[in-house]
Design an enzyme around this catalytic site. Structure first.
Site, short mmCIF file in Angstrom:
data_model
loop_
_atom_site.label_atom_id
_atom_site.label_comp_id
_atom_site.label_asym_id
_atom_site.label_seq_id
_atom_site.Cartn_x
_atom_site.Cartn_y
_atom_site.Cartn_z
N SER A 87 0.90 -1.21 -0.03
CA SER A 87 -0.15 -0.06 -0.13
C SER A 87 1.03 1.16 -0.12
CB SER A 87 -0.96 -0.06 1.35
OG SER A 87 0.08 0.17 2.42
N LYS A 168 0.87 4.10 7.08
CA LYS A 168 0.56 4.90 6.05
C LYS A 168 0.98 6.33 6.05
CE LYS A 168 -2.61 1.85 4.83
NZ LYS A 168 -2.56 0.97 3.52
#
EC number: 3.4.21.89
Length: 383
Positions: A87, A168
């Site tokens: 991701s 993230k």
């Protein structure tokens, strides 16, 4: 006093002075303890010399000190985190190991014995079942850090639903207003530059005079970007960074390269899961990121956006009935938040399980800021 001892005392004094003027009192206390230990270990004072020579006392004290220092270092300062998914490609890749600095936002104090490194093993052995983890819980507290969460920070946090650690990039700090328009991020109504290695689903169109991709072009694409898949009509779908897109545009056989925004997904709705909003991963918001002290007027949209965090992290019974809103049984028209939150997004913008799907990340779940790559097949630092 020897030269080495003098340097040691001066270094510790500088650390203590710095922590005192920056109001990092917890770090100042650790510095004072460090100075006391250094003094006992190096001083020629008769009491200190006698203690060091009493092996039955000094050796166990040394072992205990090492054990406490190891727990404190991992709990308060730094830890390692291995990247589990794609991701954050191309910034960091699966298998990379990064430093997570807990001092940047301030160390999060343990909420139970199971959060204390190595001590948690003893509790698991004593209880031997998963439910034991919730038997002892302490209130959430975070010590003062060097800075606040900022847009662009890469950080590790516990997933609000899964409980696993995720990594993230912060794309909305507490109090910010975030909006995505055609995959472009706007913070407080101003555009924000994409991270250098953020990648997007892209369409590559080949020269129409050639029915199949040139072998040299296919070889180049497969070498640089392994997920290249040629399709009919001489075009390809691929994840590209802006730099890779610009490189491909220079190739004589490539007629067009463009980022493709994603339309609303009819199966996987984005948070807060209201079809009428018609939000998707590339066109999202505007939405206000809650912060401590923010007062919000309640309506159908704000109730949908914030109801879950008010119940789960603010600790209130919050519901609606007959077009009215109730907090702990009392009717209200506004709500004031008592905690900070942020909005997390992966640099692999079209393949990331992030806040666009699970909502806001409370600061109480943030482990720390990822500051450097310890190991990577490409030996590249975080950007």
């Amino acid at each position: 006093m020897t030269h080495k001892r003098l340097i040691g005392h001066i270094t510790l004094a500088i650390i203590i002075f710095y922590t005192a003027i920056t109001a990092l009192h917890w770090l100042m206390i650790i510095g004072l303890l460090g100075w006391m230990i250094f003094f006992v270990a190096t001083s020629r004072n008769s009491w200190c010399v006698a203690f060091r020579q009493t092996t039955w006392l000094s050796y166990p004290a040394l072992l205990l000190l090492v054990f406490i220092a190891a727990i404190g270092f991992k709990s308060m300062f730094l830890c390692l985190y291995k990247i589990p998914s794609s991701s954050m490609e191309q910034t960091i890749k699966p298998g990379d190991i990064v430093w997570v600095n807990k001092m940047v936002y301030g160390p999060r104090l343990p909420t139970s014995p199971y959060d204390i490194p190595w001590v948690n093993v003893l509790f698991w052995l004593a209880n031997r079942h998963d439910s034991a983890k919730t038997q002892i819980t302490w209130p959430y507290r975070r010590l003062k850090g060097f800075s606040k969460m900022k847009v662009g920070d890469i950080f590790v946090f516990e997933h609000p639903d899964l409980g696993e650690n995720f990594i993230k990039r912060c794309m909305g700090a507490p109090g910010d207003t975030l909006q995505l328009i055609d995959a472009r991020v706007f913070i407080n109504h101003k555009p924000v530059a994409n991270p250098p290695r953020a990648q997007f689903y892209s369409r590559i169109e080949m020269d129409t005079t050639v029915r199949t991709p040139n072998p040299s072009l296919t070889k180049m694409l497969k070498k640089e970007w392994m997920n290249f898949q040629p399709h009919q009509h001489c075009y390809a779908g691929i994840m590209l960074t802006e730099n890779q897109r610009d490189q491909l545009r220079q190739h004589p056989q490539v007629s067009r390269v463009s980022f493709e925004t994603r339309s609303a997904d009819t199966i996987w709705l984005v948070y807060p899961f209201i079809r009428e909003l018609n939000w998707d991963i590339d066109n999202y918001g505007p939405v206000v990121i809650p912060c401590n002290g923010l007062r919000m007027k309640l309506d159908a949209i704000t109730f949908a956006l914030y109801q879950s965090i008010i119940r789960k992290y603010e600790g209130h019974d919050f519901y609606t009935k007959d077009n009215l809103y109730y907090l702990d049984g009392q009717p209200i028209t506004h709500y004031e938040f008592s905690h900070d939150y942020c909005f997390a997004m992966g640099d692999n913008r079209h393949d990331s399980n992030d806040s666009r799907y699970f909502g806001f990340v409370p600061m109480k779940l943030v482990v720390g800021k990822a500051t450097a790559t310890v190991y990577s097949p490409n030996s590249e630092d975080i950007q």
